[in-house]
Design an enzyme around this catalytic site. Structure first.
Site, mmCIF file in Angstrom:
data_model
loop_
_atom_site.group_PDB
_atom_site.id
_atom_site.type_symbol
_atom_site.label_atom_id
_atom_site.label_comp_id
_atom_site.label_asym_id
_atom_site.label_seq_id
_atom_site.Cartn_x
_atom_site.Cartn_y
_atom_site.Cartn_z
ATOM 1 N N HIS A 38 0.853 -0.986 -0.106
ATOM 2 C CA HIS A 38 0.017 -0.075 0.050
ATOM 3 C C HIS A 38 0.780 1.364 -0.089
ATOM 4 O O HIS A 38 0.490 2.364 -0.684
ATOM 5 C CB HIS A 38 -0.745 0.036 1.258
ATOM 6 C CG HIS A 38 -2.010 -1.143 1.299
ATOM 7 N ND1 HIS A 38 -2.705 -1.529 2.258
ATOM 8 C CD2 HIS A 38 -2.434 -1.772 0.132
ATOM 9 C CE1 HIS A 38 -3.550 -2.292 2.005
ATOM 10 N NE2 HIS A 38 -3.234 -2.682 0.672
ATOM 11 N N ARG A 95 -2.326 -9.084 -19.658
ATOM 12 C CA ARG A 95 -1.635 -10.269 -19.393
ATOM 13 C C ARG A 95 -3.037 -10.740 -18.288
ATOM 14 O O ARG A 95 -3.214 -10.081 -17.207
ATOM 15 C CB ARG A 95 -0.494 -10.033 -18.646
ATOM 16 C CG ARG A 95 0.076 -11.434 -18.085
ATOM 17 C CD ARG A 95 1.520 -11.282 -17.711
ATOM 18 N NE ARG A 95 1.300 -10.600 -16.194
ATOM 19 C CZ ARG A 95 2.648 -10.351 -15.553
ATOM 20 N NH1 ARG A 95 3.540 -10.580 -16.054
ATOM 21 N NH2 ARG A 95 2.222 -9.686 -14.410
ATOM 22 N N CYS A 119 9.387 -7.339 -22.233
ATOM 23 C CA CYS A 119 8.507 -6.659 -21.253
ATOM 24 C C CYS A 119 8.905 -6.542 -20.051
ATOM 25 O O CYS A 119 8.381 -6.315 -19.084
ATOM 26 C CB CYS A 119 7.033 -6.884 -21.304
ATOM 27 S SG CYS A 119 6.571 -8.457 -20.784
HETATM 28 C C1 PEP Z 1 8.458 -10.596 -16.254
HETATM 29 O O1 PEP Z 1 8.656 -11.665 -15.456
HETATM 30 O O2 PEP Z 1 9.414 -10.256 -16.577
HETATM 31 C C2 PEP Z 1 7.491 -9.792 -16.129
HETATM 32 C C3 PEP Z 1 7.348 -8.644 -17.103
HETATM 33 O O3 PEP Z 1 6.434 -10.252 -15.437
HETATM 34 P P1 PEP Z 1 6.292 -9.780 -13.674
HETATM 35 O O4 PEP Z 1 7.412 -8.815 -13.715
HETATM 36 O O5 PEP Z 1 4.763 -9.382 -13.499
HETATM 37 O O6 PEP Z 1 6.509 -11.019 -13.371
HETATM 38 MG MG MG Z 2 7.017 -12.708 -14.583
#
Ligand code: PEP
Ligand code: MG
Length: 756
Positions: free
Chosen positions: A368, A511, A681
């Protein structure tokens, strides 16, 4: 000399008598630990009572004893974790053993003369979350100490902690002494920015004044009055518009409402009153209960529940302030707040008082405080262990939330560098803002697609601020974690529609829920797992319990309402899993009208095994997005949340390059040379140097946190990728076995005046 065994008669006046005697003892001035030990032995009808105190080097030293050989005082030392006393300190837990000598952890120290004693009660001496020592009680006869005796020993341990910390005892450990040397801490960036300013501190309550009472009912009345005042002030604060308005209002208001519920919950206040009735003054009782909750919290994996308990700690601090009738002193301008934990209302309060940044020992990015810090635009760093003990109020610190570090007592040259960095950052942000409307094209004309990683409604305005090409990763679980629940289909559909509206025709890659591991909802089915990051999480849960996943997929289709829709599945480890998830989506798609104009179904690539299934995966997936956060974690077997490992394995290293080469080559060749879209990403995409290398390897689509997008665009517009590729190829050719190619790549970029 060993004390005479005390006869095992029932105590005449119960535990209150021990506290009363302690009060008398302490009223006479700083009580020596030996007197405390003697009193405990007599009043608890124990043959032995000893106090061990922490010493540097993870040691515990026998500092006082009644019953063991007095010559062992100052001599007997145990490592934390060694023997029952050491185990008690290591775990921070009470050990109540009728047959201590046959416990596998028992460590026999002949100089103490403790062989006749069978049973042992060891209680941690804890203050402000730190273990300062152990109070141990022993008896000859095997016995299990009663709950009342344990409680009594814990109360005494609390008083001993005050004696040790107050320096009143002859054997007190040094605590909270920061020294004058600069100290660098690393942590997790919760909200970006750089600040140089004086430290203010909160948390780790410091008790002053009396700790015991002989009029418990008057103390309970004082507690009730203080609690009522606290609730009134909270109502005023939460109602006066200090909560940021706008898109983020949903998440932060929910957080604060939950907090208000905890404030009104009588349970923990009842427990405080109970402790007061046991003989403690109101302030000491509040601290005691907050300490108990803190200990419970340490053992809870569920971040949501942990946040609720953090709220109670926050409230305990407020209650102590009310009891003290304290008015809040002014803080120096531009101060950096350092806290052990911070509840949302407290953070708002400090923000109102003018802090410029915040460092929280125990905070996670999904917590939070982090959500609010981002909403308030306050640079914030979390997961910084030990900083409270090392800092001193008033001294300067550099909080570099972008670089995820904190420097206490920076040297003059570091301060100068920091001030320059702040100026540069401001200029950069200004300069980069001008790039917002321009396309991301490298110097050689390669068109890059720069997208955002987003999870909350309050982040949607970043689309406009950065001029991003869309949202390459919408983490659907984040808003649910902030609210603590998974909304129903209609609620989810409304939220996803809001996201698509904000994107205004730009692609949004949604996602599906990536819950589990460190992202747990209250009440969620969460098995005990040794390695939750590799456990029953994410899509694995979605496939095993498909109702929630199907509901989410339906909500996404409803939100699209005929618009194009992109859906991506997380933590896919096999093509079969992707197939099963896709089948669920297609089943929902057959039922929802209007159908999306185009349905793109992709997968994260974050489990290394998927790299070796690319042949069939690329026949079935419409796009893949490399999740470098998890991929790096699984590739190098290195916990992504561990600060100790953060700098050990580098994305800019030969094995990662090889892996990305494989992926990109397979994607280019897929479907008879038509190719399949690949993006990356992970957080790394938002760091300019990494982004340049990823582009050099052939990625043309990157999705990143908003804070990095314009800096990445700025750098990429200056890079000639063919020249860089040549250099990169040469470096790779000559660097077999290197753990990282960062330095030479950085050198090349700097030589060309690129803003890395
Ligand atoms: C990752 O694992 O690179 C990703 C983008 O997902 P998260 O950071 O939400 O696990
Ligand atoms: Mg991930």
């Amino acid at each position: 000399m060993a004390a005479e065994p005390v006869s095992a008669e029932p105590r005449p006046t119960g535990p209150r008598r021990l506290l009363a005697r302690l009060r008398d003892l302490m009223a006479r001035g700083a009580a020596p630990l030996s007197d405390v030990a003697r009193l405990v032995a007599r009043e608890m009808v124990a043959e032995v009572a000893s106090v061990y105190v922490s010493r540097p080097g993870d040691l515990l030293e026998l500092a006082a004893t009644e019953g063991l050989n007095p010559d062992a005082v100052g001599q007997t030392r145990l490592r934390v974790g060694e023997g029952i006393v050491g185990l008690c300190a290591a775990a921070g837990e009470v050990m109540n053993l009728p047959d201590a000598q046959n416990h596998p952890g028992f460590a026999y120290r002949p100089e103490t003369g403790e062989e006749p004693y069978a049973s042992m009660l060891a209680v941690p001496v804890r203050r402000a979350g730190r273990i300062l020592g152990v109070l141990a009680v022993q008896n000859r006869a095997p016995r299990h100490y009663s709950a009342q005796e344990v409680e009594e020993a814990e109360t005494v341990a609390m008083l001993v902690a005050e004696l040790l910390a107050g320096g009143g005892a002859e054997a007190g450990p040094r605590e909270g002494v920061g020294g004058a040397m600069p100290r660098v801490f690393s942590g997790l960036s919760l909200a970006p920015g750089i600040v140089l300013g004086p430290v203010v501190m909160t948390g780790g309550f410091r008790l002053t004044g009396r700790m015991l009472t002989d009029d418990p009912e008057a103390e309970v009345a004082r507690l009730d009055a203080a609690a009522a005042r606290m609730r009134r002030r909270l109502d005023e604060m939460l109602g006066d518009g200090r909560v940021p308005d706008g898109e983020e209002a949903g998440a932060s208001r929910d957080v604060l409402e939950a907090y208000r519920l905890v404030a009104g919950d009588a349970g923990w206040l009842r427990r405080v009153a109970e402790v007061i009735r046991g003989g403690l003054a109101a302030e000491a009782a509040v601290q005691r209960v907050a300490g108990e909750l803190h200990e419970r919290m340490r053992r809870i994996a569920d971040p949501y529940l942990r946040e609720r308990l953090a709220d109670v700690e926050d409230l305990a601090g407020r209650l102590l302030a009310e009891l003290a009738g304290a008015t809040t002193p002014a803080i120096p301008p531009g101060a950096i707040l350092i806290a052990r934990r911070l509840g949302p209302a407290e953070l708002l309060d400090w923000h109102g008082r003018g802090i410029a940044g915040v460092v929280i020992e125990e905070a996670s990015p999904a917590g939070h405080a982090a959500i609010l810090a981002r909403a308030l635009g306050l640079p914030a760093l979390g997961g910084v262990r030990g900083v409270l003990a090392a800092a001193n109020a008033g001294e300067d610190a550099v909080l570099d939330a972008d670089g995820a570090s904190l420097i206490l007592r920076p040297e003059e040259d570091v301060r100068r560098v920091c001030l320059r960095a702040i100026e540069t950052r401001a200029a950069l942000l200004e300069g980069q803002a001008a790039l917002r409307g321009r396309p991301a094209v490298t110097a050689d004309g390669t068109k890059m697609r720069l997208m955002l990683n987003v999870g909350l409604a309050l982040e949607l305005d970043q689309l406009e601020r950065t001029g991003a090409d869309g949202i390459g990763l919408f983490r659907t679980e984040i808003a649910m974690l902030a609210r603590g629940t998974i909304p129903d289909t209609a609620g989810q559909a409304a939220f996803y529609a809001q996201v698509m509206d904000a994107a205004d025709g730009r692609e949004v890659v949604f996602r599906t829920l990536d819950l589990g591991s460190d992202k747990l909802l209250a009440g969620a089915e969460a098995p005990e797992e040794a390695n939750p990051a590799m456990g029953w999480r994410s899509l694995r849960v979605g496939l095993d319990r498909p109702a929630v996943l199907r509901r989410q997929l339906r909500a996404l289709l409803l939100a699209a309402a005929g618009r194009p829709l992109s859906v991506m599945f997380p933590m896919v480890a096999t093509v079969a899993e992707f197939r099963a998830a896709r089948a669920l989506l297609e089943a929902e798609a057959r039922r929802v009208r209007p159908a999306p104009e185009r349905l793109s179904v992709g997968t994260m690539l974050e489990v290394p095994a998927l790299v070796f299934q690319l042949g069939s995966l690329l026949e079935e997936a419409d796009f893949i997005s490399v999740g470098s956060n998890d991929l790096m974690q699984f590739l190098f077997a290195a916990d992504r949340g561990s600060p100790a490992l953060a700098a050990r394995y580098d994305l800019l290293s030969p094995p990662v390059f090889e892996l990305l080469d494989l992926v990109l080559a397979a994607a280019r060749a897929a479907r008879g040379g038509v190719g399949v879209r690949v993006s990356l990403c992970g957080e790394a995409a938002g760091r300019p140097l990494e982004a340049m290398v990823l582009a050099g390897l052939g990625l043309t689509s990157l999705s990143m946190p908003a804070s990095g997008l314009l800096a990445v665009k700025s750098l990429l517009t200056g890079v000639d990728l063919p020249s860089f590729r040549e250099v990169l190829g040469a470096l790779r050719g000559s660097a077999a076995g290197a753990a990282s190619l960062r330095e030479p790549i950085l050198g090349w970029a700097r030589e060309r005046g690129l803003a890395v």
